[in-house]
Design a protein around this motif. Structure first.
Motif, PDB file in Angstrom:
ATOM      1  N   SER A 109      24.854 -31.569 -36.560  1.00 11.02           N
ATOM      2  CA  SER A 109      23.422 -31.481 -36.272  1.00 11.02           C
ATOM      3  C   SER A 109      23.215 -30.447 -35.162  1.00 11.02           C
ATOM      4  N   SER A 110      21.972 -30.036 -34.977  1.00  8.35           N
ATOM      5  CA  SER A 110      21.654 -29.083 -33.903  1.00  8.35           C
ATOM      6  C   SER A 110      22.062 -29.645 -32.549  1.00  8.35           C
ATOM      7  N   ALA A 111      21.824 -30.945 -32.332  1.00 10.18           N
ATOM      8  CA  ALA A 111      22.188 -31.573 -31.054  1.00 10.18           C
ATOM      9  C   ALA A 111      23.703 -31.548 -30.849  1.00 10.18           C
ATOM     10  N   GLU A 112      24.455 -31.796 -31.917  1.00 15.07           N
ATOM     11  CA  GLU A 112      25.912 -31.773 -31.809  1.00 15.07           C
ATOM     12  C   GLU A 112      26.426 -30.362 -31.538  1.00 15.07           C
ATOM     13  N   ILE A 113      25.790 -29.367 -32.134  1.00 14.98           N
ATOM     14  CA  ILE A 113      26.173 -27.978 -31.877  1.00 14.98           C
ATOM     15  C   ILE A 113      25.880 -27.621 -30.420  1.00 14.98           C
ATOM     16  N   ARG A 114      24.693 -27.969 -29.974  1.00 15.53           N
ATOM     17  CA  ARG A 114      24.288 -27.686 -28.589  1.00 15.53           C
ATOM     18  C   ARG A 114      25.281 -28.333 -27.613  1.00 15.53           C
ATOM     19  N   GLN A 115      25.611 -29.601 -27.841  1.00 19.63           N
ATOM     20  CA  GLN A 115      26.536 -30.310 -26.960  1.00 19.63           C
ATOM     21  C   GLN A 115      27.935 -29.698 -27.032  1.00 19.63           C
ATOM     22  N   GLY A 116      28.407 -29.378 -28.235  1.00 15.95           N
ATOM     23  CA  GLY A 116      29.739 -28.799 -28.390  1.00 15.95           C
ATOM     24  C   GLY A 116      29.879 -27.465 -27.684  1.00 15.95           C
ATOM     25  N   LEU A 117      28.850 -26.636 -27.753  1.00 15.39           N
ATOM     26  CA  LEU A 117      28.885 -25.349 -27.050  1.00 15.39           C
ATOM     27  C   LEU A 117      28.833 -25.549 -25.540  1.00 15.39           C
ATOM     28  N   ALA A 118      27.954 -26.447 -25.086  1.00 15.53           N
ATOM     29  CA  ALA A 118      27.799 -26.690 -23.645  1.00 15.53           C
ATOM     30  C   ALA A 118      29.075 -27.246 -23.023  1.00 15.53           C
ATOM     31  N   GLU A 119      29.793 -28.067 -23.787  1.00 17.63           N
ATOM     32  CA  GLU A 119      30.999 -28.698 -23.254  1.00 17.63           C
ATOM     33  C   GLU A 119      32.273 -27.932 -23.634  1.00 17.63           C
TER      34      GLU A 119
END
Length: 138
Positions: free
Chosen positions: A27-37
């Motif tokens: 999901s977009s949220a999972e992508i955002r979190q994966g990139l941030a972390e």
């Protein structure tokens, strides 16, 4: 198009023995979190997500929507179809958690319709198999 985008950019070889490539539908949220972390090195997603602004992005392609219908279906001879017309058909749509599904739902809503799905999937290959099965033998 998908195959060319999903081919590993680096294959494990003697030159890159520890290189690993994993493909995932997130999901977009999972992508955002994966990139941030820093769990993801790269991702493919929509560029209009304001929360991804710190990430560097570039367009790979432009989407165009096509309605696939049986040759004897109600819209088979129509050169174009309105979103409301398509909403009346049994559809295979991506899961509502997927960004593309939310985009499609907004298109239906803008035409005053809500899509009645027959099935939903989290990836396009699942929809492709259902379309082939529904179309019957070639």
């Amino acid at each position: 198009m998908t195959q060319s985008l999903t081919e590993p950019p680096v294959r494990p070889t003697a030159e890159h023995p520890r290189a690993r490539v994993a493909l995932a539908s997130l999901s977009s949220a999972e992508i955002r979190q994966g990139l941030a972390e820093f769990e993801l090195d790269a991702a493919m997603t929509y560029l209009d997500d304001d929360e991804l602004r710190p990430a560097r992005g570039f367009p790979l392609y432009e989407e165009r929507y096509v309605l696939l219908t049986p040759v004897d279906g109600p819209l088979a001879t129509a050169p174009t179809a309105r979103w409301a017309q398509a909403a009346a058909l049994p559809l295979c749509l991506l899961s509502p958690r997927m960004r593309n599904r939310r985009i499609i739902d907004a298109c239906f809503a803008a035409d005053g319709a809500t899509a009645a799905r027959r099935s939903s999937r989290t990836a396009s290959p699942g929809c492709t198999r259902i379309c082939r099965a529904a179309a019957g033998p070639a």
